[in-house]
Scaffold this motif. Sequence first.
Motif, short mmCIF file in Angstrom:
data_model
loop_
_atom_site.label_atom_id
_atom_site.label_comp_id
_atom_site.label_asym_id
_atom_site.label_seq_id
_atom_site.Cartn_x
_atom_site.Cartn_y
_atom_site.Cartn_z
N TYR A 68 0.87 -1.29 0.01
CA TYR A 68 -0.04 0.19 -0.12
C TYR A 68 0.95 1.24 -0.06
O TYR A 68 0.60 2.04 -0.65
N LYS A 69 1.92 1.24 1.01
CA LYS A 69 2.56 2.46 1.23
C LYS A 69 3.47 3.06 -0.18
O LYS A 69 3.79 4.07 -0.43
N GLU A 70 3.83 1.86 -0.98
CA GLU A 70 4.76 2.09 -2.02
C GLU A 70 4.15 3.03 -2.99
O GLU A 70 4.69 3.70 -3.79
N GLN A 71 2.56 2.79 -3.17
CA GLN A 71 1.75 3.93 -4.10
C GLN A 71 1.96 5.38 -3.89
O GLN A 71 1.77 6.34 -4.69
N TYR A 72 2.37 5.60 -2.60
CA TYR A 72 2.41 6.98 -2.03
C TYR A 72 3.79 7.45 -1.78
O TYR A 72 4.04 8.50 -1.35
N ARG A 73 4.78 6.54 -1.70
CA ARG A 73 6.11 6.78 -1.40
C ARG A 73 6.68 7.93 -1.93
O ARG A 73 7.23 8.79 -1.38
N THR A 146 12.58 1.44 -8.35
CA THR A 146 11.66 2.70 -8.69
C THR A 146 12.13 3.97 -9.06
O THR A 146 13.01 4.47 -8.03
#
Length: 200
Positions: A68-73, A146
Amino acid sequence: MEVRVSQPRLVLVFSGKRKSGKDYVTDWIHERLGGDVCCILRLSGPLKQQYAQEHGLDLDQLLGPGPYKEQYRADMIRWGESRRNQDPGFFCRLATREAHQPVWMVSDARRLSDLQWFRSEFPQQTRTVRVQSSEQTRMQRGWSFTTGVDDAESECGLDSHAEFDWIITNEADAPSLEDQLRPVLKLAEEASSSSGVSHS
Ligand SMILES: Nc1ncnc2c1ncn2[C@@H]1O[C@H](COP(=O)(O)OP(=O)(O)OP(=O)(O)O)[C@@H](O)[C@H]1O
Ligand SMILES: C[C@@](O)(CCOP(=O)(O)O)CC(=O)O
């Protein structure tokens, strides 16, 4: 310098790349020492809290290890950097505000300014621990490169910092965490017994 009710005896500042296992290693130590002796402090804690509030996001998922957090990192990094640029100690101060145990573990230092803040606030007590894992292992734990994240200061800010007190290799074929972390545990136990709090 902050005014504090109680000073820590030992401040262990952990850093490492995404999925190197910073949370895993600090959780492992926390289990050994117990919550009376040590606490885990995340610089990203107050950052995620405020970011979640402003953006209507699920804080528990932002704090957890999942995808989940990776989408917003990338956006969280930008958002946090705008605060840090005005005040590099902003999140360090917030994260340490309520800590009262003799041993602190900061699980996620990422920038030289993070290390500098702890060294200047707690010059006698601060020690640094780098957690490292191969890219292959990190990939097995869910990491993939990324652009804008893995080539940015958030991930690379401490790459050329050679002065860690300990480097822990968190890999299946490395020496056990028990063996590698023995000197860290020993120091933490000494710090806690000199404060009158000892682990059970
Ligand atoms: N030694 C280990 N044995 C088993 N699982 C591990 C080990 N180290 C890490 N993991 C697992 O790998 C995943 C990533 O680890 P962890 O969340 O600790 O990494 P991190 O460095 O804190 O990552 P991030 O920077 O993304 O928060 C977690 O699911 C964790 O449980
Ligand atoms: C936005 C950020 O705090 C995310 C950290 O998340 P985590 O520690 O990898 O769970 C990274 C940063 O501050 O550069």
